[in-house]
Write a protein that holds these residues in place. Structure first.
Motif, PDB file in Angstrom:
ATOM      1  N   GLY A 159       0.863  -1.116  -0.017  1.00 31.25           N
ATOM      2  CA  GLY A 159      -0.137   0.022   0.082  1.00 31.25           C
ATOM      3  C   GLY A 159       0.951   1.291   0.122  1.00 31.25           C
ATOM      4  O   GLY A 159       1.927   1.397   0.718  1.00 31.25           O
ATOM      5  N   GLU A 182       1.811  -1.496  -5.053  1.00 39.61           N
ATOM      6  CA  GLU A 182       0.502  -0.598  -4.939  1.00 39.61           C
ATOM      7  C   GLU A 182      -0.241  -1.237  -6.282  1.00 39.61           C
ATOM      8  O   GLU A 182       0.131  -1.506  -7.341  1.00 39.61           O
ATOM      9  CB  GLU A 182       0.977   0.781  -5.646  1.00 39.61           C
ATOM     10  CG  GLU A 182      -0.342   1.531  -5.906  1.00 39.61           C
ATOM     11  CD  GLU A 182      -1.356   1.500  -4.767  1.00 39.61           C
ATOM     12  OE1 GLU A 182      -2.570   1.277  -5.327  1.00 39.61           O
ATOM     13  OE2 GLU A 182      -1.284   1.998  -3.614  1.00 39.61           O
ATOM     14  N   ARG A 183      -1.577  -1.720  -5.855  1.00 37.22           N
ATOM     15  CA  ARG A 183      -2.425  -2.263  -6.927  1.00 37.22           C
ATOM     16  C   ARG A 183      -2.801  -1.280  -8.067  1.00 37.22           C
ATOM     17  O   ARG A 183      -3.316  -1.714  -9.107  1.00 37.22           O
ATOM     18  CB  ARG A 183      -3.624  -3.031  -6.167  1.00 37.22           C
ATOM     19  CG  ARG A 183      -4.506  -2.023  -5.587  1.00 37.22           C
ATOM     20  CD  ARG A 183      -5.591  -2.773  -4.841  1.00 37.22           C
ATOM     21  NE  ARG A 183      -6.688  -1.954  -3.974  1.00 37.22           N
ATOM     22  CZ  ARG A 183      -7.519  -2.680  -3.367  1.00 37.22           C
ATOM     23  NH1 ARG A 183      -7.707  -3.686  -3.185  1.00 37.22           N
ATOM     24  NH2 ARG A 183      -8.272  -2.002  -2.721  1.00 37.22           N
ATOM     25  N   LYS A 222       0.333  -1.476 -10.127  1.00 38.28           N
ATOM     26  CA  LYS A 222      -0.405  -2.678 -10.986  1.00 38.28           C
ATOM     27  C   LYS A 222      -0.221  -3.867 -10.483  1.00 38.28           C
ATOM     28  O   LYS A 222      -0.311  -4.840 -11.171  1.00 38.28           O
ATOM     29  CB  LYS A 222      -0.149  -2.474 -12.355  1.00 38.28           C
ATOM     30  CG  LYS A 222      -0.738  -1.045 -12.980  1.00 38.28           C
ATOM     31  CD  LYS A 222      -0.233  -1.216 -14.412  1.00 38.28           C
ATOM     32  CE  LYS A 222      -0.565   0.347 -15.153  1.00 38.28           C
ATOM     33  NZ  LYS A 222      -0.037   0.352 -16.686  1.00 38.28           N
ATOM     34  N   THR A 223      -0.054  -3.980  -9.158  1.00 41.54           N
ATOM     35  CA  THR A 223       0.402  -5.220  -8.482  1.00 41.54           C
ATOM     36  C   THR A 223      -0.297  -5.525  -7.227  1.00 41.54           C
ATOM     37  O   THR A 223       0.025  -4.744  -6.481  1.00 41.54           O
ATOM     38  CB  THR A 223       1.903  -5.510  -8.351  1.00 41.54           C
ATOM     39  OG1 THR A 223       2.566  -5.500  -9.518  1.00 41.54           O
ATOM     40  CG2 THR A 223       2.031  -6.877  -7.703  1.00 41.54           C
ATOM     41  N   GLU A 224      -1.230  -6.294  -7.105  1.00 41.75           N
ATOM     42  CA  GLU A 224      -2.191  -6.515  -6.096  1.00 41.75           C
ATOM     43  C   GLU A 224      -1.413  -7.721  -5.408  1.00 41.75           C
ATOM     44  O   GLU A 224      -1.602  -8.952  -6.005  1.00 41.75           O
ATOM     45  CB  GLU A 224      -3.571  -6.596  -5.994  1.00 41.75           C
ATOM     46  CG  GLU A 224      -4.287  -6.972  -5.064  1.00 41.75           C
ATOM     47  CD  GLU A 224      -5.894  -6.993  -5.165  1.00 41.75           C
ATOM     48  OE1 GLU A 224      -6.864  -7.436  -4.377  1.00 41.75           O
ATOM     49  OE2 GLU A 224      -6.358  -6.400  -6.379  1.00 41.75           O
ATOM     50  N   LYS A 227      -2.885 -11.527  -5.283  1.00 44.19           N
ATOM     51  CA  LYS A 227      -3.597 -11.763  -6.520  1.00 44.19           C
ATOM     52  C   LYS A 227      -2.801 -11.831  -7.650  1.00 44.19           C
ATOM     53  O   LYS A 227      -2.204 -12.914  -8.388  1.00 44.19           O
ATOM     54  CB  LYS A 227      -4.835 -10.758  -7.045  1.00 44.19           C
ATOM     55  CG  LYS A 227      -5.494 -10.992  -8.171  1.00 44.19           C
ATOM     56  CD  LYS A 227      -6.513  -9.710  -8.324  1.00 44.19           C
ATOM     57  CE  LYS A 227      -7.341  -9.933  -9.556  1.00 44.19           C
ATOM     58  NZ  LYS A 227      -8.193  -8.848  -9.909  1.00 44.19           N
ATOM     59  N   ASP A 228      -1.971 -10.769  -7.952  1.00 42.55           N
ATOM     60  CA  ASP A 228      -1.017 -10.689  -8.974  1.00 42.55           C
ATOM     61  C   ASP A 228       0.206 -11.112  -8.443  1.00 42.55           C
ATOM     62  O   ASP A 228       1.401 -11.445  -9.275  1.00 42.55           O
ATOM     63  CB  ASP A 228      -0.602  -9.346  -9.383  1.00 42.55           C
ATOM     64  CG  ASP A 228      -2.070  -8.825 -10.064  1.00 42.55           C
ATOM     65  OD1 ASP A 228      -2.937  -9.454 -10.776  1.00 42.55           O
ATOM     66  OD2 ASP A 228      -2.356  -7.591  -9.650  1.00 42.55           O
ATOM     67  N   GLY A 245      -2.524  -1.395   3.677  1.00 43.30           N
ATOM     68  CA  GLY A 245      -3.511  -1.367   2.460  1.00 43.30           C
ATOM     69  C   GLY A 245      -4.674  -0.448   2.840  1.00 43.30           C
ATOM     70  O   GLY A 245      -5.509  -0.383   1.886  1.00 43.30           O
ATOM     71  N   THR A 248     -10.420   0.115   2.836  1.00 43.90           N
ATOM     72  CA  THR A 248     -10.967   0.437   1.428  1.00 43.90           C
ATOM     73  C   THR A 248     -12.358  -0.146   1.316  1.00 43.90           C
ATOM     74  O   THR A 248     -13.004  -0.034   0.066  1.00 43.90           O
ATOM     75  CB  THR A 248     -10.050  -0.094   0.517  1.00 43.90           C
ATOM     76  OG1 THR A 248      -9.769  -1.543   0.792  1.00 43.90           O
ATOM     77  CG2 THR A 248      -8.783   0.574   0.442  1.00 43.90           C
ATOM     78  N   ASP A 424      -9.691  -4.653   2.901  1.00 40.49           N
ATOM     79  CA  ASP A 424     -10.217  -5.670   1.900  1.00 40.49           C
ATOM     80  C   ASP A 424      -9.696  -7.102   2.507  1.00 40.49           C
ATOM     81  O   ASP A 424      -8.791  -7.046   3.547  1.00 40.49           O
ATOM     82  CB  ASP A 424      -9.299  -5.671   0.606  1.00 40.49           C
ATOM     83  CG  ASP A 424     -10.155  -4.615  -0.305  1.00 40.49           C
ATOM     84  OD1 ASP A 424     -11.178  -4.262  -0.006  1.00 40.49           O
ATOM     85  OD2 ASP A 424      -9.552  -4.056  -1.343  1.00 40.49           O
ATOM     86  N   SER A 426      -8.760 -10.124   1.118  1.00 40.96           N
ATOM     87  CA  SER A 426      -7.879 -11.060   0.679  1.00 40.96           C
ATOM     88  C   SER A 426      -6.516 -11.086   1.019  1.00 40.96           C
ATOM     89  O   SER A 426      -6.052 -12.207   1.591  1.00 40.96           O
ATOM     90  CB  SER A 426      -7.845 -10.669  -0.865  1.00 40.96           C
ATOM     91  OG  SER A 426      -6.884 -11.660  -1.610  1.00 40.96           O
TER      92      SER A 426
END
Length: 490
Positions: A159, A182-183, A222-224, A227-228, A245, A248, A424, A426
């Protein structure tokens, strides 16, 4: 103390913001600044109290009194009064990593506890803070300062909001290799996408991110994580992890018609508006437009205000902001004495702009939403509400509907700005991090350690929805705790 009689000689003065009718035509910051002589006079009002409360950060009745980060306004106010701006900057950054952010968006808890405000008006601490850091950037005093040596330890910060950036900055100063995940497609978290550009120019955020990168922090967008980027790889590749994070998950409105087209969470409305603005100056059309629409904002607070101001810049037909709670008093009441944070009515920039355009404050108080109604195509067309009064039942205030007070509001865009309920799920679930009763990551304040070895938590992800200054405070504290874990308690 630069001028012992300053608080008696000079009144509180703030620079007038840009004219509301002018500024709603662009997305530039609405702030203006006093000239240097005016700032010196405002700094001279600081009383150099024997026991100052402005930097105390005391918790009184669940609210902070004074700065949680323990900034020391008396010291840099004195330096500004004497014209020692660089020294004021060096003193300012000892306790605050990002005064260019707090100087713009902080509600100024320091001013709420200012002793001058006990019998008069508090010192303009926030505007002086902002003037110091803006001058420091203009003069070229703010330069990258990478650590002289490296420890070889690797830390992942999840985050890139104010908590994550503050944590990364402090860990990097200690010589650790820091990677921030950072996602989103840009670094900054809520600083980038949660706060509109007219309130916090994104060039200021990007400028700070570039400084941190020049100091050696690695940023991955662009990296969660979870998930990623697998969480098991995270624990293998890093010596410690700090979860920053944020909170949210927006609070929803469980009423009939909630799923109609045109009903959106405020955070969605604000974030994609800013992204479209930065990507193309809105030319790509990838945002939720309020142009020509009756806009209904449900929920007060900063987020609701930001929705009002954004809708006005889109060219909405009308805008109304509904609040369930009663209107606050215009002055402190006897049960809200100094140095508690003053719970008084404030007219923020969005309300000022709506009043300038439509002739009245857009807020309506003690209003409960009953249902949302759509047309034959499933598009929202109106909102049904009822007035309530707050009554005491068994020692607890509850809202009671007032008979005959039903009202129908025309609305083609409804924005839910009722706060956030937690982080979140996850990454917390995948890492096996315990939760507290509010679903936040369970980690004691001051320790910031979770039940998972080497995993820490800070900011809104740990304490729940809060302020930027609290996020910075938590990020700094978590960095200290993480450094002790990595290097030993010393």
């Amino acid at each position: 103390m630069g001028k012992p009689t300053g608080f008696m000689e000079y009144g509180r003065e703030m620079a007038a913001n840009r004219d509301p009718r002018e500024r709603i035509n662009d997305w530039q910051e609405f702030y203006q600044k006093l000239p240097e002589e005016g700032l010196k006079k405002q700094a001279a009002r600081c009383m150099a109290c024997g026991t100052p409360f402005c930097h105390s950060g005391l918790m009184i009745k669940g609210m902070a009194s004074g700065c949680p980060n323990h900034n020391v306004p008396p010291e840099w106010n004195d330096l500004v009064y004497r014209g020692l701006w660089k020294e004021a900057y060096l003193r300012l950054i000892k306790t605050n990593n990002f005064p260019e952010f707090t100087g713009r968006v902080c509600p100024a808890l320091c001013e709420g506890a200012c002793t001058a405000g006990l019998i008069g008006s508090p010192v303009t601490v926030k505007s002086i803070e902002c003037a110091i850091i803006d001058r420091a950037f203009a003069e070229g005093w703010v330069l990258p300062q990478p650590p002289a040596t490296r420890t070889g330890k690797r830390v992942a910060v999840i985050g890139s909001g104010p908590a994550g950036l503050a944590c990364a900055a402090e860990l990097n100063k200690s010589g650790h290799w820091v990677t921030v995940f950072e996602r989103a497609d840009r670094i900054g978290g809520l600083l980038m996408y949660g706060i509109p550009n007219m309130k916090l120019d994104k060039k200021a955020v990007q400028r700070r991110v570039e400084l941190l990168a020049a100091e050696g922090i690695k940023f991955i967008t662009k990296t969660e994580v979870g998930k990623d980027y697998p969480t098991d790889e995270l624990l293998k590749n890093f010596d410690a992890v700090v979860l920053c994070g944020g909170a949210t998950k927006p609070r929803d409105l469980p009423v009939e018609g909630r799923n109609l087209q045109g009903v959106h969470f405020a955070v969605e409305f604000l974030s994609i508006n800013t992204k479209s603005l930065l990507d193309s100056q809105h030319k790509d059309g990838n945002f939720i437009s309020a142009q020509g629409k009756d806009v209904l904002v449900i929920g007060g607070g900063d987020t609701g205000t930001d929705c009002v101001a954004t809708a006005l810049r889109h060219g909405c037909k009308s805008v109304v902001q509904l609040e369930l709670m009663p209107q606050l008093p215009k002055e402190r009441t006897t049960n809200n004495p100094w140095p508690e944070y003053p719970r008084v009515l404030k007219v923020d920039y969005g309300q000022q702009e709506a009043a300038a355009l439509y002739g009245e404050d857009p807020r309506r108080y003690c209003v409960l939403t009953k249902k949302i109604v759509g047309d034959a195509q499933g598009q929202v067309k109106e909102v049904h509400t009822v007035q309530v009064e707050w009554v005491n039942e068994e020692g607890r205030l509850v809202p009671k509907e007032i008979a005959g007070s039903q009202k129908i509001w025309p609305a083609q865009l409804v924005l839910l700005a009722m706060g956030f309920v937690g982080p979140d799920d996850s990454i917390l679930d995948q890492l096996g991090v315990d939760r507290d009763e509010r679903s936040n990551a369970k980690a004691e304040y001051g320790m910031f350690t979770t039940n998972v070895k080497g995993v820490f938590a800070a900011g809104d992800m740990r304490r729940g929805q809060s302020l930027v200054i609290w996020a910075i405070n938590e990020g700094r504290g978590a960095a200290r705790a993480c450094d002790r874990y990595l290097m030993g308690d010393n």
